[in-house]
Design a protein around this motif. Structure first.
Motif, short mmCIF file in Angstrom:
data_model
loop_
_atom_site.label_atom_id
_atom_site.label_comp_id
_atom_site.label_asym_id
_atom_site.label_seq_id
_atom_site.Cartn_x
_atom_site.Cartn_y
_atom_site.Cartn_z
N PHE A 127 90.94 -15.87 31.34
CA PHE A 127 92.17 -15.25 31.85
C PHE A 127 93.37 -16.17 31.62
N VAL A 128 93.23 -17.43 32.00
CA VAL A 128 94.32 -18.39 31.84
C VAL A 128 94.60 -18.66 30.37
N GLN A 129 93.57 -18.67 29.53
CA GLN A 129 93.77 -18.85 28.10
C GLN A 129 94.64 -17.72 27.55
N GLY A 130 94.46 -16.50 28.06
CA GLY A 130 95.30 -15.38 27.65
C GLY A 130 96.75 -15.59 28.01
N LEU A 131 97.00 -16.21 29.17
CA LEU A 131 98.37 -16.50 29.57
C LEU A 131 99.03 -17.53 28.66
N CYS A 132 98.20 -18.40 28.07
CA CYS A 132 98.72 -19.46 27.20
C CYS A 132 99.15 -18.95 25.83
N LEU A 133 98.56 -17.85 25.37
CA LEU A 133 98.73 -17.44 23.98
C LEU A 133 100.19 -17.27 23.54
N PRO A 134 101.05 -16.60 24.32
CA PRO A 134 102.41 -16.37 23.81
C PRO A 134 103.34 -17.57 23.91
N PHE A 135 102.92 -18.61 24.66
CA PHE A 135 103.87 -19.66 24.99
C PHE A 135 103.46 -21.00 24.40
N ARG A 136 104.28 -21.54 23.51
CA ARG A 136 104.08 -22.91 23.04
C ARG A 136 104.54 -23.85 24.15
N GLY A 137 103.70 -24.79 24.49
CA GLY A 137 104.00 -25.72 25.57
C GLY A 137 103.06 -25.56 26.74
N PHE A 138 102.53 -24.34 26.95
CA PHE A 138 101.57 -24.10 28.02
C PHE A 138 100.20 -24.48 27.46
N SER A 139 99.87 -25.76 27.58
CA SER A 139 98.69 -26.35 26.95
C SER A 139 97.43 -25.53 27.21
N ARG A 140 96.82 -25.00 26.14
CA ARG A 140 95.61 -24.20 26.29
C ARG A 140 94.47 -25.02 26.87
N SER A 141 94.25 -26.21 26.28
CA SER A 141 93.15 -27.04 26.77
C SER A 141 93.43 -27.55 28.18
N GLY A 142 94.65 -27.99 28.43
CA GLY A 142 94.99 -28.48 29.76
C GLY A 142 94.84 -27.42 30.82
N ALA A 143 95.32 -26.19 30.51
CA ALA A 143 95.27 -25.11 31.49
C ALA A 143 93.84 -24.63 31.72
N THR A 144 93.06 -24.48 30.64
CA THR A 144 91.70 -23.96 30.81
C THR A 144 90.78 -24.99 31.47
N ILE A 145 90.89 -26.26 31.08
CA ILE A 145 90.06 -27.29 31.70
C ILE A 145 90.41 -27.44 33.18
N SER A 146 91.70 -27.44 33.49
CA SER A 146 92.13 -27.54 34.88
C SER A 146 91.63 -26.35 35.69
N THR A 147 91.71 -25.16 35.09
CA THR A 147 91.22 -23.95 35.77
C THR A 147 89.72 -24.05 36.02
#
Length: 294
Positions: A168-188
């Motif tokens: 779910f969080v990875q989907g939120l990252c897709l449109p935005f450069r800067g919203f770190s995919r790895s940082g957000a998913t690992i933190s989640t």
């Protein structure tokens, strides 16, 4: 594009890929500083191909770990595959919904506008970095408490619930450069009870699954832009763009391998919240670059 610029971008991508600091944001900022347009089809294809190069570096580096966990038995692989499919499905649903919502609101009245048009906006990259930094800070500051409460369950993968939230969080990252995919998913993953090692391993596996369709999408976008440019009398050097992107992928692969070998140990030994602090500081720097005209 000059080969030297491609090499610089590949090194930036390779060094930033493992760390949860948004490698794509660093590449976009580097492109802006070098006078390039990150939203152009050629540049977005190059960015995706740089990710592809580091994706192969990640596969080469993590392969033995994945064999010991996800491919240890048919049962282990089945559990892993189900979780990857579930997480990727959620990523696709959330990503498409968010993309369409942005295109119908932000780009209302601009029929040819695409989500990639956002990639050159540092005023959007900065808050995305800030959001990723805050999420990493929360997970990092709670790391010890989370470690004490981590779930014990059969297998070495994440749970379906954890995989769902990460997708779910990875989907939120897709449109935005800067919203770190790895940082957000690992933190989640950490915030939902997974160990950092499990969350990291699964996050990079998700990246490997996600990259090929994204590459295909950007290749089709470049092909479409090439046809439109040719009809308008301003043809795009399609062959040169593809060759340049492939060259960038090769450099990114080797830069990623070098970075993975010495950064991985530091990542695991360090404190997760430090990456959150870095993202917050980086967001301030990007805001400043936007303020002075980049």
């Amino acid at each position: 594009m000059p080969i030297l610029k491609v090499i610089v971008l590949a090194i930036v991508q390779g060094l930033a890929e493992l760390l949860p600091v948004s490698s794509s944001a660093h590449v976009v900022v580097a492109e802006k500083l070098m006078g390039l347009d990150p939203s152009s089809p050629q540049m977005t294809l190059l960015l995706v191909m740089l990710h592809t190069g580091t994706m192969f570096a990640v596969i080469a580096y993590f392969w033995n770990q994945w064999k010991r966990t996800y491919f240890a038995s048919s049962d282990a692989f089945k559990r892993f595959a189900i979780r990857v499919i579930w997480a990727t499905l959620l990523t696709g649903i959330i990503g498409v919904i968010l993309q369409k919502a942005i295109e119908k609101t932000v780009f209302k009245g601009a029929p040819k506008a695409q989500i990639e048009d956002l990639f050159s906006h540092l005023e959007l990259i900065a808050p995305a970095l800030l959001a990723a930094g805050v999420l990493i800070l929360i997970a990092g500051l709670m790391e010890r408490r989370l470690a004490a409460a981590q779930q014990k369950f059969y297998g070495d993968s994440v749970t379906m619930r954890q995989a769902g939230w990460m997708g779910f969080v990875q989907g939120l990252c897709l449109p935005f450069r800067g919203f770190s995919r790895s940082g957000a998913t690992i933190s989640t993953g950490m915030l939902t009870g997974a160990s950092k090692e499990r969350a990291e391993r699964f996050s990079f596996a998700l990246a490997v699954v996600l990259t090929p369709p994204v590459v295909a999408r950007e290749a089709l976008r470049l092909l479409k832009a090439s046809h439109e440019a040719a009809a308008a009398g301003t043809p795009i050097d399609l062959h040169g763009s593809v060759v340049t992107s492939l060259l960038g992928a090769v450099f990114a692969f080797f830069a990623g391998l070098v970075a993975l070998r010495w950064l991985s140990a530091w990542l695991e030994a360090g404190r997760w919240y430090l990456f959150g602090i870095y993202c917050v500081v980086a967001s301030v720097a990007v805001f400043y670059l936007h303020h002075i005209g980049y």
